[in-house]
Motif scaffolding. Structure first.
Motif, PDB file in Angstrom:
ATOM      1  N   VAL A  69      74.413 -24.171  16.921  1.00  0.00           N
ATOM      2  CA  VAL A  69      75.039 -25.223  15.923  1.00  0.00           C
ATOM      3  C   VAL A  69      76.468 -25.319  16.064  1.00  0.00           C
ATOM      4  CG1 VAL A  69      75.116 -25.821  13.566  1.00  0.00           C
ATOM      5  CG2 VAL A  69      73.075 -24.686  14.207  1.00  0.00           C
ATOM      6  N   LEU A  70      76.593 -26.581  16.774  1.00  0.00           N
ATOM      7  CA  LEU A  70      78.215 -26.905  16.645  1.00  0.00           C
ATOM      8  C   LEU A  70      78.856 -26.040  17.674  1.00  0.00           C
ATOM      9  CD1 LEU A  70      79.085 -28.198  13.342  1.00  0.00           C
ATOM     10  CD2 LEU A  70      78.444 -29.875  15.296  1.00  0.00           C
ATOM     11  N   ASP A  71      79.711 -25.462  17.386  1.00  0.00           N
ATOM     12  CA  ASP A  71      80.539 -24.475  18.047  1.00  0.00           C
ATOM     13  C   ASP A  71      80.164 -22.876  17.849  1.00  0.00           C
ATOM     14  OD1 ASP A  71      81.781 -24.251  15.755  1.00  0.00           O
ATOM     15  OD2 ASP A  71      83.842 -24.058  16.641  1.00  0.00           O
ATOM     16  N   ALA A 101      76.015 -19.128  25.791  1.00  0.00           N
ATOM     17  CA  ALA A 101      76.717 -19.697  24.515  1.00  0.00           C
ATOM     18  C   ALA A 101      77.823 -20.343  24.888  1.00  0.00           C
ATOM     19  CB  ALA A 101      76.793 -18.667  23.442  1.00  0.00           C
ATOM     20  N   ARG A 102      78.806 -19.650  25.451  1.00  0.00           N
ATOM     21  CA  ARG A 102      80.330 -20.096  25.894  1.00  0.00           C
ATOM     22  C   ARG A 102      79.945 -21.571  26.617  1.00  0.00           C
ATOM     23  NH1 ARG A 102      82.143 -16.091  28.555  1.00  0.00           N
ATOM     24  NH2 ARG A 102      82.511 -15.133  26.660  1.00  0.00           N
ATOM     25  N   GLY A 103      78.921 -21.430  27.572  1.00  0.00           N
ATOM     26  CA  GLY A 103      78.934 -22.628  28.471  1.00  0.00           C
ATOM     27  C   GLY A 103      78.347 -23.704  27.630  1.00  0.00           C
ATOM     28  N   ARG A 108      82.088 -19.007  18.698  1.00  0.00           N
ATOM     29  CA  ARG A 108      81.804 -17.797  17.692  1.00  0.00           C
ATOM     30  C   ARG A 108      80.318 -17.373  17.871  1.00  0.00           C
ATOM     31  NH1 ARG A 108      84.709 -14.427  15.184  1.00  0.00           N
ATOM     32  NH2 ARG A 108      83.428 -14.374  13.293  1.00  0.00           N
ATOM     33  N   LEU A 109      80.081 -16.099  17.776  1.00  0.00           N
ATOM     34  CA  LEU A 109      78.934 -15.679  17.871  1.00  0.00           C
ATOM     35  C   LEU A 109      78.540 -14.893  16.432  1.00  0.00           C
ATOM     36  CD1 LEU A 109      78.740 -14.274  21.482  1.00  0.00           C
ATOM     37  CD2 LEU A 109      78.085 -16.441  20.599  1.00  0.00           C
ATOM     38  N   PHE A 110      77.265 -15.037  16.275  1.00  0.00           N
ATOM     39  CA  PHE A 110      76.794 -14.221  14.766  1.00  0.00           C
ATOM     40  C   PHE A 110      75.325 -13.492  15.208  1.00  0.00           C
ATOM     41  CE2 PHE A 110      79.576 -17.788  13.466  1.00  0.00           C
ATOM     42  CZ  PHE A 110      80.087 -17.078  12.597  1.00  0.00           C
ATOM     43  N   GLY A 152      80.055 -10.964  13.291  1.00  0.00           N
ATOM     44  CA  GLY A 152      80.519 -11.680  13.840  1.00  0.00           C
ATOM     45  C   GLY A 152      81.531 -11.506  15.179  1.00  0.00           C
ATOM     46  N   ARG A 153      81.661 -12.441  16.080  1.00  0.00           N
ATOM     47  CA  ARG A 153      82.564 -12.192  17.353  1.00  0.00           C
ATOM     48  C   ARG A 153      83.112 -13.635  17.748  1.00  0.00           C
ATOM     49  NH1 ARG A 153      80.453 -10.249  23.330  1.00  0.00           N
ATOM     50  NH2 ARG A 153      81.751 -12.257  24.036  1.00  0.00           N
ATOM     51  N   ASP A 154      84.398 -13.344  18.295  1.00  0.00           N
ATOM     52  CA  ASP A 154      84.991 -14.633  18.897  1.00  0.00           C
ATOM     53  C   ASP A 154      84.355 -14.541  20.035  1.00  0.00           C
ATOM     54  OD1 ASP A 154      87.230 -16.429  19.206  1.00  0.00           O
ATOM     55  OD2 ASP A 154      87.619 -15.076  20.972  1.00  0.00           O
ATOM     56  N   ASN A 155      84.134 -15.794  20.705  1.00  0.00           N
ATOM     57  CA  ASN A 155      83.562 -15.849  21.995  1.00  0.00           C
ATOM     58  C   ASN A 155      84.333 -16.723  22.998  1.00  0.00           C
ATOM     59  OD1 ASN A 155      81.115 -15.375  23.753  1.00  0.00           O
ATOM     60  ND2 ASN A 155      80.628 -17.371  23.397  1.00  0.00           N
TER      61      ASN A 155
END
Length: 158
Positions: A69-71, A101-103, A108-110, A152-155
């Protein structure tokens, strides 16, 4: 069900059946997987024994289901056949999930897991950190409810 080929769904369900302990009720039904994959921005990855995509028609030993969803993108389910655990398949699936997901623009990942799930060490090694707790979120038959832990994690450049 145009977003997933039927043989891929069969491979997801074979791993699902092998990977999840029925005592916790975490496995999804075939219908739940079909319904999730019919939604926009829901994705899946399959893994062979080396964590890379399996050859066409070859069995899968792991999978990831995610929703963006979005970013942001959430890892809904990750599973590895118990016979193939501790050989890097889960680690490779998380790397592939993060890259895909980055592509798609996710910065952000959860994910969420039941408290006490042994996969926590895998998530921590891959940059996830605890960001929340849902008390008594998971219910299992007559057993005590179990908390859910959110990570959570920065991606952006992991």
């Amino acid at each position: 069900m145009s977003s997933v080929m039927m043989d891929d769904l069969d491979r997801i369900m074979a791993v699902m059946e092998a990977a999840f302990d029925p005592a916790f009720g975490e496995a999804w039904t075939r219908r739940q997987v079909e319904d999730a994959l019919a939604l926009p921005n829901t994705h899946y990855l399959l893994a062979g024994t080396d964590g890379a995509p399996p050859a066409p028609g070859a069995p899968a030993v792991g999978f990831v289901l995610s929703r963006g969803v979005l970013d942001e993108e959430e890892l809904l389910l990750i599973a590895v056949d118990p016979a193939c655990r501790r050989h890097g398949v889960g680690a490779r699936l998380i790397e592939r999930f993060a890259d895909a997901a980055r592509g798609r623009g996710a910065t952000r990942l959860f994910l969420e897991m039941r408290d006490g799930n042994p996969a926590e060490s895998l998530y921590l090694r891959h940059g996830f950190h605890r960001i929340g707790r849902r008390k008594n979120y998971y219910r299992r038959g007559q057993g005590q409810p179990i908390d859910a832990i959110t990570f959570g994690r920065d991606n952006q450049n992991n």
